[in-house]
Structure formats: structure tokens, C-alpha cells
Design a protein around this motif. Sequence first.
Motif, PDB file in Angstrom:
ATOM      1  N   UNK A   1       5.434  -7.601 -13.908  1.00  0.00           N
ATOM      2  CA  UNK A   1       4.996  -8.777 -13.153  1.00  0.00           C
ATOM      3  C   UNK A   1       4.138  -8.403 -11.943  1.00  0.00           C
ATOM      4  N   UNK A   2       3.975  -7.102 -11.693  1.00  0.00           N
ATOM      5  CA  UNK A   2       3.219  -6.633 -10.530  1.00  0.00           C
ATOM      6  C   UNK A   2       1.882  -6.063 -10.975  1.00  0.00           C
ATOM      7  N   UNK A   3       0.856  -6.252 -10.166  1.00  0.00           N
ATOM      8  CA  UNK A   3      -0.474  -5.730 -10.473  1.00  0.00           C
ATOM      9  C   UNK A   3      -0.623  -4.356  -9.812  1.00  0.00           C
ATOM     10  N   UNK A   4      -0.511  -3.303 -10.608  1.00  0.00           N
ATOM     11  CA  UNK A   4      -0.576  -1.926 -10.120  1.00  0.00           C
ATOM     12  C   UNK A   4      -2.014  -1.435 -10.168  1.00  0.00           C
ATOM     13  N   UNK A   5      -2.403  -0.644  -9.162  1.00  0.00           N
ATOM     14  CA  UNK A   5      -3.789  -0.161  -9.110  1.00  0.00           C
ATOM     15  C   UNK A   5      -3.864   1.110  -8.269  1.00  0.00           C
ATOM     16  N   UNK A   6      -4.648   2.062  -8.720  1.00  0.00           N
ATOM     17  CA  UNK A   6      -4.879   3.261  -7.925  1.00  0.00           C
ATOM     18  C   UNK A   6      -5.926   2.951  -6.873  1.00  0.00           C
ATOM     19  N   UNK A   7      -5.645   3.292  -5.631  1.00  0.00           N
ATOM     20  CA  UNK A   7      -6.577   3.006  -4.544  1.00  0.00           C
ATOM     21  C   UNK A   7      -6.224   3.843  -3.334  1.00  0.00           C
ATOM     22  N   UNK A   8      -7.205   4.015  -2.457  1.00  0.00           N
ATOM     23  CA  UNK A   8      -7.072   4.776  -1.222  1.00  0.00           C
ATOM     24  C   UNK A   8      -6.879   3.805  -0.061  1.00  0.00           C
ATOM     25  N   UNK A   9      -5.881   4.034   0.760  1.00  0.00           N
ATOM     26  CA  UNK A   9      -5.604   3.154   1.899  1.00  0.00           C
ATOM     27  C   UNK A   9      -6.743   3.129   2.908  1.00  0.00           C
ATOM     28  N   UNK A  10      -7.613   4.147   2.882  1.00  0.00           N
ATOM     29  CA  UNK A  10      -8.750   4.186   3.800  1.00  0.00           C
ATOM     30  C   UNK A  10      -9.882   3.265   3.382  1.00  0.00           C
TER      31      UNK A  10
ATOM     32  N   UNK B   1       0.852  -1.198   0.000  1.00  0.00           N
ATOM     33  CA  UNK B   1       0.000   0.000   0.000  1.00  0.00           C
ATOM     34  C   UNK B   1       0.886   1.246   0.000  1.00  0.00           C
ATOM     35  N   UNK B   2       0.392   2.320  -0.598  1.00  0.00           N
ATOM     36  CA  UNK B   2       1.195   3.545  -0.732  1.00  0.00           C
ATOM     37  C   UNK B   2       2.535   3.191  -1.364  1.00  0.00           C
ATOM     38  N   UNK B   3       2.466   2.442  -2.449  1.00  0.00           N
ATOM     39  CA  UNK B   3       3.668   1.867  -3.052  1.00  0.00           C
ATOM     40  C   UNK B   3       4.617   2.916  -3.597  1.00  0.00           C
ATOM     41  N   UNK B   4       4.122   4.140  -3.858  1.00  0.00           N
ATOM     42  CA  UNK B   4       5.008   5.173  -4.391  1.00  0.00           C
ATOM     43  C   UNK B   4       5.602   4.729  -5.716  1.00  0.00           C
ATOM     44  N   UNK B   5       6.920   4.741  -5.807  1.00  0.00           N
ATOM     45  CA  UNK B   5       7.587   4.304  -7.031  1.00  0.00           C
ATOM     46  C   UNK B   5       7.892   2.810  -7.005  1.00  0.00           C
ATOM     47  N   UNK B   6       7.262   2.072  -6.094  1.00  0.00           N
ATOM     48  CA  UNK B   6       7.271   0.617  -6.150  1.00  0.00           C
ATOM     49  C   UNK B   6       8.502  -0.076  -5.595  1.00  0.00           C
ATOM     50  N   UNK B   7       9.281   0.580  -4.757  1.00  0.00           N
ATOM     51  CA  UNK B   7      10.539  -0.019  -4.298  1.00  0.00           C
ATOM     52  C   UNK B   7      10.287  -1.280  -3.471  1.00  0.00           C
ATOM     53  N   UNK B   8       9.333  -1.228  -2.536  1.00  0.00           N
ATOM     54  CA  UNK B   8       9.027  -2.412  -1.730  1.00  0.00           C
ATOM     55  C   UNK B   8       8.396  -3.497  -2.600  1.00  0.00           C
ATOM     56  N   UNK B   9       7.451  -3.122  -3.447  1.00  0.00           N
ATOM     57  CA  UNK B   9       6.772  -4.100  -4.302  1.00  0.00           C
ATOM     58  C   UNK B   9       7.758  -4.823  -5.212  1.00  0.00           C
ATOM     59  N   UNK B  10       8.692  -4.095  -5.801  1.00  0.00           N
ATOM     60  CA  UNK B  10       9.677  -4.712  -6.689  1.00  0.00           C
ATOM     61  C   UNK B  10      10.627  -5.617  -5.914  1.00  0.00           C
ATOM     62  N   UNK B  11      10.978  -5.203  -4.699  1.00  0.00           N
ATOM     63  CA  UNK B  11      11.823  -6.059  -3.858  1.00  0.00           C
ATOM     64  C   UNK B  11      11.094  -7.342  -3.501  1.00  0.00           C
ATOM     65  N   UNK B  12       9.789  -7.237  -3.236  1.00  0.00           N
ATOM     66  CA  UNK B  12       8.987  -8.424  -2.920  1.00  0.00           C
ATOM     67  C   UNK B  12       8.871  -9.339  -4.126  1.00  0.00           C
ATOM     68  N   UNK B  13       8.668  -8.761  -5.288  1.00  0.00           N
ATOM     69  CA  UNK B  13       8.556  -9.578  -6.496  1.00  0.00           C
ATOM     70  C   UNK B  13       9.838 -10.370  -6.748  1.00  0.00           C
ATOM     71  N   UNK B  14      10.973  -9.735  -6.503  1.00  0.00           N
ATOM     72  CA  UNK B  14      12.254 -10.423  -6.694  1.00  0.00           C
ATOM     73  C   UNK B  14      12.440 -11.527  -5.651  1.00  0.00           C
ATOM     74  N   UNK B  15      11.995 -11.274  -4.424  1.00  0.00           N
ATOM     75  CA  UNK B  15      12.183 -12.237  -3.341  1.00  0.00           C
ATOM     76  C   UNK B  15      11.192 -13.399  -3.433  1.00  0.00           C
ATOM     77  N   UNK B  16       9.985 -13.120  -3.910  1.00  0.00           N
ATOM     78  CA  UNK B  16       8.933 -14.145  -3.964  1.00  0.00           C
ATOM     79  C   UNK B  16       8.438 -14.299  -5.405  1.00  0.00           C
TER      80      UNK B  16
ATOM     81  N   UNK C   1       2.544   5.479 -12.307  1.00  0.00           N
ATOM     82  CA  UNK C   1       3.104   5.468 -13.656  1.00  0.00           C
ATOM     83  C   UNK C   1       4.627   5.327 -13.608  1.00  0.00           C
ATOM     84  N   UNK C   2       5.257   6.021 -12.654  1.00  0.00           N
ATOM     85  CA  UNK C   2       6.708   5.912 -12.507  1.00  0.00           C
ATOM     86  C   UNK C   2       7.100   4.499 -12.092  1.00  0.00           C
TER      87      UNK C   2
END
Length: 234
Positions: free
Chosen positions: A100-109, A59-74, A90-91
Motif C-alpha cells: 500500500x506504500x509507494x517505495x522509491x529510491x531517492x537522495x534526500x539532498x 525519507x531515509x525510510x530504511x526498512x520502512x518502520x515509520x512508513x508502515x506505522x503511518x500507513x496503519x494510522x492513516x 527491497x527489505x
Amino acid sequence: MPAQGTPSSKGQEIQRTFDRITGYYDLMNRLMTLGRHAAWCREVAAGAEVPPGGSMLDIATGTGVIALAARERYPNSTVHAVDFSERMLAAAAGKPGASAIRWQQADANDLPFGDESFDAVTHGYLLRNVENVEHVLEEQYRVLRPGGRVVMLETCPPRGPLRHPVELGVRVVIPLLGQVVARDRQSYAYLQESTLGFMTPQEVSEILRRVGFSSVAWRKRFLGTHMIISAEKR
């Protein structure tokens, strides 16, 4: 997909702030953490402990640093990544490996996912930017499966003998870097204020327990100005 719900006025202002700084976001994070930001994101991804064939939500992935690290690890798991800033998404989606990641606009609330959808939830610098921390954590508890983990990277106010010099450094360095690198002192002045004004790890841990999480643990990083907190859904 469109974001769920309508952001509050504060939420809209924060959204505009992150839209403005998208082009400098990764560089500024590297500079403000002396190059440690990516390593902390990998640490968050490792703490998620996504099982083979499982699924994770960043959540709040920003430029996807955590998501990309997770994709590489798992590589055998499914990684979803959401943010309320279209420019940030978009960035992130333009980076190597992002397809390989499913990107989506969404509100954490108001997460657009069903109950018990994920084996892990991660986020970086989310809670300091929301109006109701407890509600946002309740949403994460809802979408987690029993036994699932939440792992987060956040800033926290420094404590102890180094508190005052570290605070002074944060107050001076972050807006100055924003002015010199991003030509946007105002946005980074906000980030400086949210860094020093956020909760302690003890306070965040108490909210996690109140929501229903167990096995709460935390560790500080970078002279006590950052923390990584993890918890499990019972």
C-alpha cells in the motif's frame, strides 16, 4: 526509479554501510533501544498528523518502520517512502502491508518531487548521515505544503550527570552488538560515532527556524540519546 543526483564520496560510503547491515537492521535497532524503536517510530507517525486524503513522505525510510506505522494510522492517505539504499527498500517492500506504500529510491539532498507536494514529512536517523543538514531540511520545506509538518527521530549526544556513563555504554555496547549479532563491528562503530557526534536538539531546532519552520518542539528519549523533533511550515 534511479536516485536523483550523484552521492558524494561520503554519501557513497554511508550508502554501502547501510547496504551491508540491511539484514540485521531491524534486530539491531530493537537491541540497541531495548525494544523502544518501533514505539518511537509510531510516535513520529502520529506526530505527522496527516489529514484524511492527504499525503506523507518518509525519507531515509530504511526498512520502512515509520512508513508502515503511518500507513496503519492513516489508511485513507497516501504514503510515499524513499531511501538511497536499494537493499533497504527491497527489505521494506517485502513486509506485510508494504504494497500500500509507494517505495522509491531517492537522495534526500535532491528529492524528486514538486514544490508543496506533501502534507507531512517524516524521517528517522537521517540528519546525522548527511553532509549539509540545512540543505536537506530546505528540501523538506520545499516539498511541504503550507501548514504541513515535519517530524523526525534522531540520536543526540547525552548531557547532564549521566553523560559520561551513557557515552561509555554507547561506545562499548553498539560496536559489540555489531560484532556479535551482525558480524560487522566497523559499520556499527560508525553508527556509534554518529550517535555521539550529532547535534543537540537546540542546534537542530535553530536550523529548522533558519530554514523557515515554526512551532518547533522536541522531546528526548532513552537517557537523552534520542530525540523526536517536530516543526511546521508557515
